[in-house]
Design a protein around this motif. Sequence first.
Motif, PDB file in Angstrom:
ATOM      1  N   VAL A  62     -14.136  33.312 -20.800  1.00 54.90           N
ATOM      2  CA  VAL A  62     -13.152  33.799 -19.836  1.00 54.90           C
ATOM      3  C   VAL A  62     -13.279  32.965 -18.572  1.00 54.90           C
ATOM      4  O   VAL A  62     -14.321  32.355 -18.309  1.00 54.90           O
ATOM      5  CB  VAL A  62     -13.396  35.303 -19.542  1.00 54.90           C
ATOM      6  N   GLU A  63     -12.240  32.940 -17.777  1.00 51.65           N
ATOM      7  CA  GLU A  63     -12.289  32.225 -16.501  1.00 51.65           C
ATOM      8  C   GLU A  63     -13.257  32.924 -15.540  1.00 51.65           C
ATOM      9  O   GLU A  63     -13.233  34.137 -15.398  1.00 51.65           O
ATOM     10  CB  GLU A  63     -10.900  32.169 -15.872  1.00 51.65           C
TER      11      GLU A  63
ATOM     12  N   ASN B  13      -6.720  42.608 -32.025  1.00 47.26           N
ATOM     13  CA  ASN B  13      -6.611  42.185 -30.635  1.00 47.26           C
ATOM     14  C   ASN B  13      -6.025  43.250 -29.721  1.00 47.26           C
ATOM     15  O   ASN B  13      -6.120  43.131 -28.486  1.00 47.26           O
ATOM     16  CB  ASN B  13      -5.780  40.903 -30.532  1.00 47.26           C
TER      17      ASN B  13
ATOM     18  N   ASN C 239      -5.542  41.457 -15.998  1.00 44.76           N
ATOM     19  CA  ASN C 239      -5.781  40.067 -15.598  1.00 44.76           C
ATOM     20  C   ASN C 239      -6.716  39.322 -16.551  1.00 44.76           C
ATOM     21  O   ASN C 239      -6.941  38.121 -16.382  1.00 44.76           O
ATOM     22  CB  ASN C 239      -6.346  39.998 -14.169  1.00 44.76           C
TER      23      ASN C 239
ATOM     24  N   LYS D 228      -6.816  37.499 -19.495  1.00 47.64           N
ATOM     25  CA  LYS D 228      -5.867  36.851 -20.404  1.00 47.64           C
ATOM     26  C   LYS D 228      -6.480  35.562 -20.955  1.00 47.64           C
ATOM     27  O   LYS D 228      -7.456  35.046 -20.432  1.00 47.64           O
ATOM     28  CB  LYS D 228      -4.564  36.525 -19.665  1.00 47.64           C
ATOM     29  N   ASN D 229      -5.867  35.068 -22.023  1.00 45.57           N
ATOM     30  CA  ASN D 229      -6.264  33.782 -22.615  1.00 45.57           C
ATOM     31  C   ASN D 229      -7.752  33.738 -22.949  1.00 45.57           C
ATOM     32  O   ASN D 229      -8.445  32.735 -22.674  1.00 45.57           O
ATOM     33  CB  ASN D 229      -5.900  32.635 -21.665  1.00 45.57           C
ATOM     34  N   LEU D 230      -8.239  34.815 -23.533  1.00 52.42           N
ATOM     35  CA  LEU D 230      -9.642  34.857 -23.942  1.00 52.42           C
ATOM     36  C   LEU D 230      -9.843  34.001 -25.191  1.00 52.42           C
ATOM     37  O   LEU D 230      -9.048  34.050 -26.126  1.00 52.42           O
ATOM     38  CB  LEU D 230     -10.061  36.297 -24.231  1.00 52.42           C
ATOM     39  N   LYS D 231     -10.920  33.258 -25.208  1.00 55.30           N
ATOM     40  CA  LYS D 231     -11.244  32.397 -26.351  1.00 55.30           C
ATOM     41  C   LYS D 231     -12.412  33.000 -27.112  1.00 55.30           C
ATOM     42  O   LYS D 231     -13.526  33.099 -26.591  1.00 55.30           O
ATOM     43  CB  LYS D 231     -11.603  30.995 -25.868  1.00 55.30           C
TER      44      LYS D 231
END
Length: 230
Positions: free
Chosen positions: A22-23, A196, A205, A207-210
């Motif tokens: 995550v960021e 998911n 907030n 989002k875009n989890l790898k």
Amino acid sequence: MNQKRIFMTCEWRDLIMSTFEVEKSVLEPYLPKDTAIDLYNGKALISLVAFTFSKVKFFGIKVPFHQHFGQINFRFYAKSKTDGSRGVVFIKEFAPKHLIALVGNTLYNEPYFFKDIGLKKQIKEDSLKLSYNFRDAAIKAEASYSTKDLKKNTLKHFVVDRYIAFIKNKKNKTVRYNIYHKPWKTYQLSKSVLDNRLLQLLPTNFKNLKHLSTYLINGSQVSIQRGVPQ
């Protein structure tokens, strides 16, 4: 271990742990005072952890109707700026017991929520099937009963071998919860499935989890000790 500060004993068993990159900026607002994000090879990580919570006692007193249920939480990895100790910070925790959510929120300022978490377990002679779900979304795992010790300096060791939770209290001080248990081992995972839609339990907030890994861990008896706010 200071027995006077042990407030809860229980068992955490059959943990399915699914980890994502995550960021860093998404996690920073959740950091308690004097902690920093603990990176793995430069990556910030969160984990969805689904597990069986059982044999609950508060201050040595058995809690009726709270002896076996599923729970799901989301956590990330942090370390103390003062002594470098490594632990976790909870983003959200979900339990199908109102008392657990109430006590976690009001007395310990943990981000607990009541959700009807389901649990299914199937045992065969040499294998195990587990499923934890909220509504129609589930995380599932199948494994053999053979286990392995955690190997140091691996992702598995980084996310599993944690014995501290850092909690931000209502006065913006950091409370350290020491979690005592024997070292956990991992089952030999043969299959895992994550719907998911469970990730929608996270704040919007995230989002875009790898996705990086999923493990099935045996768990053990646990004692939890509350530290002094700092």
